[in-house]
Design a protein around this motif. Structure first.
Motif, PDB file in Angstrom:
ATOM      1  N   LYS A  68      33.062  33.822  42.502  1.00 49.80           N
ATOM      2  CA  LYS A  68      34.301  34.376  43.039  1.00 49.80           C
ATOM      3  C   LYS A  68      35.485  34.032  42.134  1.00 49.80           C
ATOM      4  O   LYS A  68      35.619  32.897  41.677  1.00 49.80           O
ATOM      5  N   VAL A  69      36.368  34.987  41.906  1.00 48.79           N
ATOM      6  CA  VAL A  69      37.602  34.752  41.153  1.00 48.79           C
ATOM      7  C   VAL A  69      38.750  34.568  42.129  1.00 48.79           C
ATOM      8  O   VAL A  69      39.019  35.434  42.965  1.00 48.79           O
ATOM      9  N   CYS A  70      39.416  33.420  42.036  1.00 47.70           N
ATOM     10  CA  CYS A  70      40.588  33.102  42.859  1.00 47.70           C
ATOM     11  C   CYS A  70      41.687  32.653  41.900  1.00 47.70           C
ATOM     12  O   CYS A  70      41.772  31.478  41.547  1.00 47.70           O
ATOM     13  N   PRO A  71      42.558  33.553  41.455  1.00 49.37           N
ATOM     14  CA  PRO A  71      43.478  33.244  40.358  1.00 49.37           C
ATOM     15  C   PRO A  71      44.434  32.088  40.630  1.00 49.37           C
ATOM     16  O   PRO A  71      44.889  31.882  41.759  1.00 49.37           O
ATOM     17  N   HIS A  72      44.712  31.362  39.551  1.00 52.84           N
ATOM     18  CA  HIS A  72      45.775  30.369  39.567  1.00 52.84           C
ATOM     19  C   HIS A  72      47.109  31.094  39.472  1.00 52.84           C
ATOM     20  O   HIS A  72      47.265  32.033  38.686  1.00 52.84           O
ATOM     21  N   ALA A  73      48.085  30.656  40.261  1.00 55.55           N
ATOM     22  CA  ALA A  73      49.415  31.273  40.196  1.00 55.55           C
ATOM     23  C   ALA A  73      50.469  30.200  40.400  1.00 55.55           C
ATOM     24  O   ALA A  73      50.206  29.014  40.240  1.00 55.55           O
ATOM     25  N   GLY A  74      51.671  30.606  40.779  1.00 54.82           N
ATOM     26  CA  GLY A  74      52.775  29.664  40.820  1.00 54.82           C
ATOM     27  C   GLY A  74      53.533  29.738  39.508  1.00 54.82           C
ATOM     28  O   GLY A  74      53.469  30.723  38.785  1.00 54.82           O
ATOM     29  N   GLY A  75      54.228  28.687  39.156  1.00 50.15           N
ATOM     30  CA  GLY A  75      54.937  28.699  37.880  1.00 50.15           C
ATOM     31  C   GLY A  75      55.975  29.788  37.816  1.00 50.15           C
ATOM     32  O   GLY A  75      56.492  30.265  38.829  1.00 50.15           O
ATOM     33  N   VAL A  76      56.277  30.236  36.605  1.00 53.51           N
ATOM     34  CA  VAL A  76      57.249  31.304  36.384  1.00 53.51           C
ATOM     35  C   VAL A  76      56.481  32.593  36.112  1.00 53.51           C
ATOM     36  O   VAL A  76      55.833  32.733  35.077  1.00 53.51           O
ATOM     37  N   GLY A  77      56.513  33.510  37.053  1.00 54.76           N
ATOM     38  CA  GLY A  77      55.928  34.822  36.845  1.00 54.76           C
ATOM     39  C   GLY A  77      54.430  34.924  37.037  1.00 54.76           C
ATOM     40  O   GLY A  77      53.887  36.032  36.964  1.00 54.76           O
ATOM     41  N   LEU A  78      53.749  33.815  37.294  1.00 53.26           N
ATOM     42  CA  LEU A  78      52.299  33.887  37.413  1.00 53.26           C
ATOM     43  C   LEU A  78      51.872  34.639  38.670  1.00 53.26           C
ATOM     44  O   LEU A  78      50.927  35.424  38.639  1.00 53.26           O
ATOM     45  N   CYS A  79      52.565  34.399  39.781  1.00 54.79           N
ATOM     46  CA  CYS A  79      52.253  35.157  41.001  1.00 54.79           C
ATOM     47  C   CYS A  79      52.480  36.645  40.772  1.00 54.79           C
ATOM     48  O   CYS A  79      51.686  37.487  41.225  1.00 54.79           O
ATOM     49  N   GLU A  80      53.572  36.958  40.073  1.00 56.00           N
ATOM     50  CA  GLU A  80      53.883  38.359  39.794  1.00 56.00           C
ATOM     51  C   GLU A  80      52.759  39.032  39.015  1.00 56.00           C
ATOM     52  O   GLU A  80      52.397  40.185  39.278  1.00 56.00           O
ATOM     53  N   MET A  81      52.167  38.310  38.053  1.00 56.94           N
ATOM     54  CA  MET A  81      51.152  38.916  37.203  1.00 56.94           C
ATOM     55  C   MET A  81      49.771  38.944  37.841  1.00 56.94           C
ATOM     56  O   MET A  81      49.090  39.976  37.827  1.00 56.94           O
ATOM     57  N   VAL A  82      49.326  37.801  38.395  1.00 55.50           N
ATOM     58  CA  VAL A  82      47.929  37.754  38.844  1.00 55.50           C
ATOM     59  C   VAL A  82      47.648  38.680  40.017  1.00 55.50           C
ATOM     60  O   VAL A  82      46.500  39.089  40.224  1.00 55.50           O
ATOM     61  N   GLN A  83      48.665  39.042  40.780  1.00 62.40           N
ATOM     62  CA  GLN A  83      48.417  39.990  41.862  1.00 62.40           C
ATOM     63  C   GLN A  83      47.857  41.301  41.303  1.00 62.40           C
ATOM     64  O   GLN A  83      46.951  41.906  41.890  1.00 62.40           O
ATOM     65  N   HIS A  84      48.376  41.735  40.158  1.00 66.92           N
ATOM     66  CA  HIS A  84      47.881  42.964  39.532  1.00 66.92           C
ATOM     67  C   HIS A  84      46.411  42.824  39.151  1.00 66.92           C
ATOM     68  O   HIS A  84      45.614  43.746  39.347  1.00 66.92           O
ATOM     69  N   LEU A  85      46.055  41.685  38.585  1.00 68.95           N
ATOM     70  CA  LEU A  85      44.685  41.471  38.117  1.00 68.95           C
ATOM     71  C   LEU A  85      43.704  41.460  39.278  1.00 68.95           C
ATOM     72  O   LEU A  85      42.621  42.050  39.202  1.00 68.95           O
ATOM     73  N   GLN A  86      44.080  40.795  40.362  1.00 69.66           N
ATOM     74  CA  GLN A  86      43.162  40.703  41.501  1.00 69.66           C
ATOM     75  C   GLN A  86      43.041  42.031  42.242  1.00 69.66           C
ATOM     76  O   GLN A  86      41.968  42.368  42.757  1.00 69.66           O
ATOM     77  N   LEU A  87      44.101  42.804  42.276  1.00 71.43           N
ATOM     78  CA  LEU A  87      44.024  44.124  42.898  1.00 71.43           C
ATOM     79  C   LEU A  87      43.099  45.033  42.093  1.00 71.43           C
ATOM     80  O   LEU A  87      42.303  45.798  42.657  1.00 71.43           O
ATOM     81  N   TRP A  88      43.209  44.950  40.755  1.00 76.15           N
ATOM     82  CA  TRP A  88      42.279  45.716  39.914  1.00 76.15           C
ATOM     83  C   TRP A  88      40.844  45.274  40.159  1.00 76.15           C
ATOM     84  O   TRP A  88      39.933  46.108  40.272  1.00 76.15           O
ATOM     85  N   ASP A  89      40.621  43.962  40.257  1.00 73.02           N
ATOM     86  CA  ASP A  89      39.274  43.452  40.500  1.00 73.02           C
ATOM     87  C   ASP A  89      38.697  44.038  41.785  1.00 73.02           C
ATOM     88  O   ASP A  89      37.538  44.476  41.822  1.00 73.02           O
ATOM     89  N   PHE A  90      39.493  44.061  42.838  1.00 72.70           N
ATOM     90  CA  PHE A  90      39.015  44.598  44.117  1.00 72.70           C
ATOM     91  C   PHE A  90      38.701  46.085  44.002  1.00 72.70           C
ATOM     92  O   PHE A  90      37.671  46.561  44.497  1.00 72.70           O
ATOM     93  N   ALA A  91      39.565  46.812  43.318  1.00 74.23           N
ATOM     94  CA  ALA A  91      39.374  48.252  43.203  1.00 74.23           C
ATOM     95  C   ALA A  91      38.195  48.605  42.310  1.00 74.23           C
ATOM     96  O   ALA A  91      37.435  49.542  42.626  1.00 74.23           O
ATOM     97  N   SER A  92      38.005  47.842  41.221  1.00 80.08           N
ATOM     98  CA  SER A  92      37.109  48.297  40.164  1.00 80.08           C
ATOM     99  C   SER A  92      35.919  47.406  39.855  1.00 80.08           C
ATOM    100  O   SER A  92      34.963  47.862  39.233  1.00 80.08           O
ATOM    101  N   VAL A  93      35.944  46.120  40.237  1.00 79.88           N
ATOM    102  CA  VAL A  93      34.902  45.198  39.786  1.00 79.88           C
ATOM    103  C   VAL A  93      34.148  44.580  40.969  1.00 79.88           C
ATOM    104  O   VAL A  93      33.015  44.943  41.258  1.00 79.88           O
ATOM    105  N   SER A  94      34.774  43.633  41.667  1.00 79.19           N
ATOM    106  CA  SER A  94      34.060  42.935  42.745  1.00 79.19           C
ATOM    107  C   SER A  94      33.910  43.799  43.986  1.00 79.19           C
ATOM    108  O   SER A  94      32.948  43.663  44.741  1.00 79.19           O
ATOM    109  N   THR A  95      34.893  44.651  44.238  1.00 77.90           N
ATOM    110  CA  THR A  95      34.962  45.578  45.385  1.00 77.90           C
ATOM    111  C   THR A  95      34.971  44.868  46.731  1.00 77.90           C
ATOM    112  O   THR A  95      34.717  45.473  47.762  1.00 77.90           O
ATOM    113  N   THR A  96      35.287  43.570  46.737  1.00 79.24           N
ATOM    114  CA  THR A  96      35.355  42.826  47.998  1.00 79.24           C
ATOM    115  C   THR A  96      36.457  41.782  47.929  1.00 79.24           C
ATOM    116  O   THR A  96      36.789  41.297  46.839  1.00 79.24           O
ATOM    117  N   MET A  97      37.011  41.435  49.078  1.00 82.15           N
ATOM    118  CA  MET A  97      37.960  40.330  49.177  1.00 82.15           C
ATOM    119  C   MET A  97      37.308  39.095  49.791  1.00 82.15           C
ATOM    120  O   MET A  97      37.947  38.047  49.872  1.00 82.15           O
TER     121      MET A  97
END
Length: 456
Positions: free
Chosen positions: A353-382
């Motif tokens: 399972k991929v559970c992105p690290h976030a926090g910091g400056v801008g990390l939450c802003e970025m990783v949300q995009h990556l995990q949404l893509w993962d759900f749509a195109s790769v893992s297909t599950t939350m």
């Protein structure tokens, strides 16, 4: 791919050292990072027609100036090139910027050099998404598998996943993609919070924040540990009491322990039922993490790591060895979206399972995009997957992440959500920003070293 190349020659790559005084409130404090000032090297890439892309790499204060100088030395890879040409053969460009025959000596693909590359490439991905008028996650989700895979350098990882396998994997997940996209746009993506558990917080603030985030709908809470077992037991017991037995507790040692120390420490914390121990030992110790994971498996405690994993090769070994049950990609630690997608593909193949690290400056802003893509195109599950949420510095972004009822709402604006608001750099650019000038004048922080004077 972009069909119109007109005006897309890159004419400027600007970078700024931007720092926020988070150490004053103990925000971000953990066992090894006791006084971080959340910061970033902030890149703006500009094309001939005035199009711009914004990227950053997260830091903790001192040392940001080194990354800034490294980015400036890497401008040669971009200036004069047409952005459309870069996107057409992004994997080749990625290899060129990460494997210059001289620059690679200060990497390769790790450390300051790779952090600098991440900031630059993040700005290019933001530019591409803006040109396509899509949020980054939709840009990725809408790509044909062959096009998406063409952006990834598979060197060193073909023993786990080849380019051809990646294309087939993505094609096999096409069914239901539009329904999944609709679902995340309506419901968002689940988050957990670390905001309650910084080591520098008082017991009274810890309780106040537990109450706050429970009311906001959070069910997963992470606490920093690692300096004193007695203190860890007291704080984790308090959080367990406040959140109740039905909610989920995670703990994070931020690399504080040796392998055996981690095992024994976590056995003693096991009665509090933590779901995972994050970064229990050196982030480079693949076999040590595997040993810890095996020892803690009978206690129902998984190992999470990856926020300081240097590159896709290190991730490959962690995934192969059983050293991580929760894979924590970081949007700025390795070589941007290109390399991060390769980690998602390996994790999917190896059933981690991929559970992105976030926090910091801008990390939450970025990783949300990556995990949404993962759900749509790769893992297909939350299922069993979460994105970290830390309530820091979001107010400085033009398109900040939005978390409601403990779920990230899908970004709708074009780009990678990485652009600062007007005035942020002028206020917090280090050390000449107006806010820093006030603090330095008042003696809140010591005067910067000569090497830190990189901002014009």
């Amino acid at each position: 791919m972009l069909l119109n190349r007109n005006g897309l020659k890159i004419v400027d790559v600007d970078v700024k050292d931007v720092r926020f005084p988070t150490s004053l409130g103990g925000h971000g404090s953990d066992a090894l990072h006791t006084d971080p000032n959340y910061s970033c090297a902030y890149v703006t890439t500009t094309t001939e027609n005035g199009s711009q892309g914004y990227g950053l790499t997260f830091t903790c204060g001192r040392g940001t100036e080194i990354i800034v100088l490294t980015i400036r030395s890497m401008k040669r890879f971009l200036l004069g090139k047409n952005a459309a040409d870069i996107f057409t053969d992004f994997a080749a460009f990625w290899r060129a910027i990460t494997n210059d025959s001289q620059m690679r000596w200060i990497g390769p693909e790790k450390g300051v050099a790779h952090l600098a590359v991440a900031a630059i490439l993040n700005s290019l991905w933001d530019l591409w998404a803006r040109l396509e008028k899509k949020p980054l996650w939709r840009l990725l989700a809408d790509m044909e598998p062959e096009v998406l895979v063409s952006t990834i350098d598979f060197r060193y990882i073909t023993d786990v996943v080849t380019k051809e396998e990646a294309i087939q994997l993505l094609k096999s997940k096409q069914a239901g993609k539009q329904e999944r996209i609709k679902l995340v746009m309506e419901k968002g993506y689940p988050a957990y919070t670390t905001q309650v558990g910084w080591l520098g917080y008082s017991d009274s603030l810890l309780k106040e924040l537990c109450d706050k985030y429970l009311k906001l709908g959070f069910t997963h809470f992470k606490v920093k540990v690692g300096l004193s077992f007695e203190d860890d037991w007291r704080r984790c017991s308090a959080v367990r009491k406040y959140i109740g037995d039905e909610k989920i507790l995670m703990v994070d040692a931020n690399q504080a322990w040796s392998v055996n120390e981690a095992i024994e420490w976590m056995k003693k914390l096991a009665p509090l039922k933590p779901m995972w121990i994050e970064e229990p030992t050196s982030p480079d110790d693949v076999l040590g993490h595997a040993t810890i994971a095996k020892a803690l498996e009978p206690y129902g405690i998984g190992v999470a790591t990856g926020e300081m994993c240097a590159n896709r090769v290190m991730f490959k070994q962690f995934l192969q060895s059983g050293g991580m049950q929760f894979c924590q990609i970081d949007s700025a630690r390795i070589g941007s979206v290109n390399e991060i997608m390769s980690v998602y593909l390996m994790a999917e193949k190896l059933n981690v399972k991929v559970c992105p690290h976030a926090g910091g400056v801008g990390l939450c802003e970025m990783v949300q995009h990556l995990q949404l893509w993962d759900f749509a195109s790769v893992s297909t599950t939350m299922e069993g997957r979460l994105v970290e949420y830390v309530d820091q510095q979001h107010e400085h972004f033009t398109d900040p992440c939005v978390v409601e009822n403990a779920r990230y709402l899908a970004p709708k604006l074009p780009g990678y959500s990485t652009q600062f608001k007007a005035g942020t750099v002028e206020k917090f650019g280090y050390p000449r920003g107006t806010e820093w000038q006030k603090m330095l004048k008042d003696g809140v922080f010591p005067a910067p070293d000569e090497a830190e004077l990189v901002n014009p």
